[in-house]
Design a protein around this motif. Structure first.
Motif, mmCIF file in Angstrom:
data_model
loop_
_atom_site.group_PDB
_atom_site.id
_atom_site.type_symbol
_atom_site.label_atom_id
_atom_site.label_comp_id
_atom_site.label_asym_id
_atom_site.label_seq_id
_atom_site.Cartn_x
_atom_site.Cartn_y
_atom_site.Cartn_z
ATOM 1 N N ALA A 31 0.831 -1.205 0.000
ATOM 2 C CA ALA A 31 0.000 0.000 0.000
ATOM 3 C C ALA A 31 0.866 1.255 0.000
ATOM 4 C CB ALA A 31 -0.930 -0.009 1.211
ATOM 5 N N ALA A 32 1.975 1.231 0.727
ATOM 6 C CA ALA A 32 2.875 2.382 0.755
ATOM 7 C C ALA A 32 3.464 2.633 -0.634
ATOM 8 C CB ALA A 32 3.990 2.158 1.775
ATOM 9 N N ILE A 33 3.830 1.574 -1.332
ATOM 10 C CA ILE A 33 4.370 1.734 -2.683
ATOM 11 C C ILE A 33 3.301 2.246 -3.639
ATOM 12 C CG2 ILE A 33 5.241 0.443 -4.685
ATOM 13 C CD1 ILE A 33 6.847 -1.255 -2.696
ATOM 14 N N ALA A 34 2.080 1.712 -3.496
ATOM 15 C CA ALA A 34 0.982 2.108 -4.384
ATOM 16 C C ALA A 34 0.426 3.488 -4.035
ATOM 17 C CB ALA A 34 -0.131 1.071 -4.332
ATOM 18 N N GLY A 35 0.716 3.952 -2.845
ATOM 19 C CA GLY A 35 0.225 5.271 -2.423
ATOM 20 C C GLY A 35 -1.243 5.273 -2.024
ATOM 21 N N ILE A 36 -1.727 4.135 -1.535
ATOM 22 C CA ILE A 36 -3.117 4.041 -1.086
ATOM 23 C C ILE A 36 -3.160 3.381 0.288
ATOM 24 C CG2 ILE A 36 -4.064 3.958 -3.429
ATOM 25 C CD1 ILE A 36 -4.367 0.938 -3.122
ATOM 26 N N ALA A 37 -4.324 3.424 0.918
ATOM 27 C CA ALA A 37 -4.491 2.782 2.222
ATOM 28 C C ALA A 37 -4.470 1.269 2.041
ATOM 29 C CB ALA A 37 -5.802 3.202 2.854
ATOM 30 N N ASP A 38 -3.962 0.566 3.058
ATOM 31 C CA ASP A 38 -3.905 -0.888 2.921
ATOM 32 C C ASP A 38 -5.293 -1.514 2.836
ATOM 33 O OD1 ASP A 38 -4.349 -0.395 5.631
ATOM 34 O OD2 ASP A 38 -3.135 -2.093 6.290
ATOM 35 N N SER A 39 -6.300 -0.890 3.441
ATOM 36 C CA SER A 39 -7.668 -1.406 3.316
ATOM 37 C C SER A 39 -8.167 -1.299 1.871
ATOM 38 C CB SER A 39 -8.616 -0.672 4.260
ATOM 39 O OG SER A 39 -8.628 0.718 3.980
ATOM 40 N N ASP A 40 -7.777 -0.221 1.175
ATOM 41 C CA ASP A 40 -8.145 -0.083 -0.241
ATOM 42 C C ASP A 40 -7.426 -1.116 -1.102
ATOM 43 O OD1 ASP A 40 -9.800 2.058 0.374
ATOM 44 O OD2 ASP A 40 -8.241 3.557 -0.040
ATOM 45 N N ARG A 64 6.139 -7.239 -5.850
ATOM 46 C CA ARG A 64 6.467 -5.830 -6.091
ATOM 47 C C ARG A 64 6.083 -5.383 -7.502
ATOM 48 N NH1 ARG A 64 9.742 -2.394 -3.415
ATOM 49 N NH2 ARG A 64 10.517 -4.079 -2.122
ATOM 50 N N THR A 65 6.366 -6.210 -8.509
ATOM 51 C CA THR A 65 6.060 -5.816 -9.887
ATOM 52 C C THR A 65 4.552 -5.640 -10.096
ATOM 53 O OG1 THR A 65 6.108 -8.138 -10.555
ATOM 54 C CG2 THR A 65 8.125 -6.859 -10.884
ATOM 55 N N ASP A 66 3.733 -6.471 -9.454
ATOM 56 C CA ASP A 66 2.285 -6.342 -9.558
ATOM 57 C C ASP A 66 1.788 -5.057 -8.907
ATOM 58 O OD1 ASP A 66 2.098 -8.778 -10.889
ATOM 59 O OD2 ASP A 66 1.769 -9.903 -9.033
ATOM 60 N N VAL A 67 2.381 -4.701 -7.792
ATOM 61 C CA VAL A 67 1.973 -3.484 -7.086
ATOM 62 C C VAL A 67 2.340 -2.252 -7.913
ATOM 63 C CG1 VAL A 67 2.344 -2.080 -5.015
ATOM 64 C CG2 VAL A 67 2.153 -4.567 -4.820
ATOM 65 N N ILE A 68 3.509 -2.251 -8.482
ATOM 66 C CA ILE A 68 3.934 -1.113 -9.310
ATOM 67 C C ILE A 68 3.031 -0.976 -10.531
ATOM 68 C CG2 ILE A 68 5.805 -0.235 -10.757
ATOM 69 C CD1 ILE A 68 7.748 -1.470 -8.650
ATOM 70 N N ALA A 69 2.708 -2.088 -11.174
ATOM 71 C CA ALA A 69 1.819 -2.058 -12.336
ATOM 72 C C ALA A 69 0.430 -1.564 -11.930
ATOM 73 C CB ALA A 69 1.723 -3.431 -12.975
ATOM 74 N N PHE A 70 -0.063 -2.008 -10.794
ATOM 75 C CA PHE A 70 -1.355 -1.558 -10.296
ATOM 76 C C PHE A 70 -1.342 -0.056 -10.026
ATOM 77 C CE2 PHE A 70 -4.069 -0.655 -6.581
ATOM 78 C CZ PHE A 70 -5.312 -1.028 -7.103
ATOM 79 N N ALA A 71 -0.275 0.414 -9.394
ATOM 80 C CA ALA A 71 -0.164 1.842 -9.057
ATOM 81 C C ALA A 71 -0.082 2.702 -10.315
ATOM 82 C CB ALA A 71 1.056 2.090 -8.176
ATOM 83 N N GLU A 72 0.508 2.161 -11.357
ATOM 84 C CA GLU A 72 0.634 2.911 -12.610
ATOM 85 C C GLU A 72 -0.597 2.752 -13.499
ATOM 86 O OE1 GLU A 72 4.285 1.396 -14.216
ATOM 87 O OE2 GLU A 72 5.515 2.685 -12.936
ATOM 88 N N GLY A 73 -1.578 1.984 -13.015
ATOM 89 C CA GLY A 73 -2.804 1.802 -13.764
ATOM 90 C C GLY A 73 -2.700 0.842 -14.925
ATOM 91 N N LEU A 74 -1.685 -0.022 -14.909
ATOM 92 C CA LEU A 74 -1.494 -0.967 -15.996
ATOM 93 C C LEU A 74 -2.288 -2.239 -15.824
ATOM 94 C CD1 LEU A 74 2.356 -0.564 -16.464
ATOM 95 C CD2 LEU A 74 0.525 0.517 -17.767
ATOM 96 N N VAL A 75 -2.826 -2.429 -14.628
ATOM 97 C CA VAL A 75 -3.570 -3.659 -14.357
ATOM 98 C C VAL A 75 -5.041 -3.378 -14.451
ATOM 99 C CG1 VAL A 75 -4.040 -5.413 -12.634
ATOM 100 C CG2 VAL A 75 -1.740 -4.594 -12.948
#
Length: 75
Positions: A31-40, A64-75
């Motif tokens: 969540a910290a890497i994605a910049g959102i709350a862990d509940s989200d 980690r790669t999945d979280v980065i892709a999610f944060a960048e809106g690629l997923v």
């Protein structure tokens, strides 16, 4: 001098590449890497928006790669 034969299993000769432990994140780290709350992030995982694994005790684990892709809106 003598000749010797060595035997080894296929897995020993050709080990599978696995993600290093640093590439596996718990919900708070992800969540910290994605910049959102862990509940989200957990809600997104439950809805199938991001790949995850859960331990038998209910801990969410992310790569980690999945979280980065999610944060960048690629997923």
């Amino acid at each position: 001098e003598h000749l010797a034969l060595e035997f080894a299993c296929n897995l020993c000769l050709h080990p599978q590449q696995q993600e290093p432990l640093a590439a596996i994140l718990d919900a708070a780290e992800a969540a910290a890497i994605a910049g959102i709350a862990d509940s989200d992030l957990k809600a997104a995982a439950d809805s199938g928006a991001i790949r995850h694994r859960r331990t038998p005790s209910g801990v969410y684990l992310f790569e980690r790669t999945d979280v980065i892709a999610f944060a960048e809106g690629l997923v």
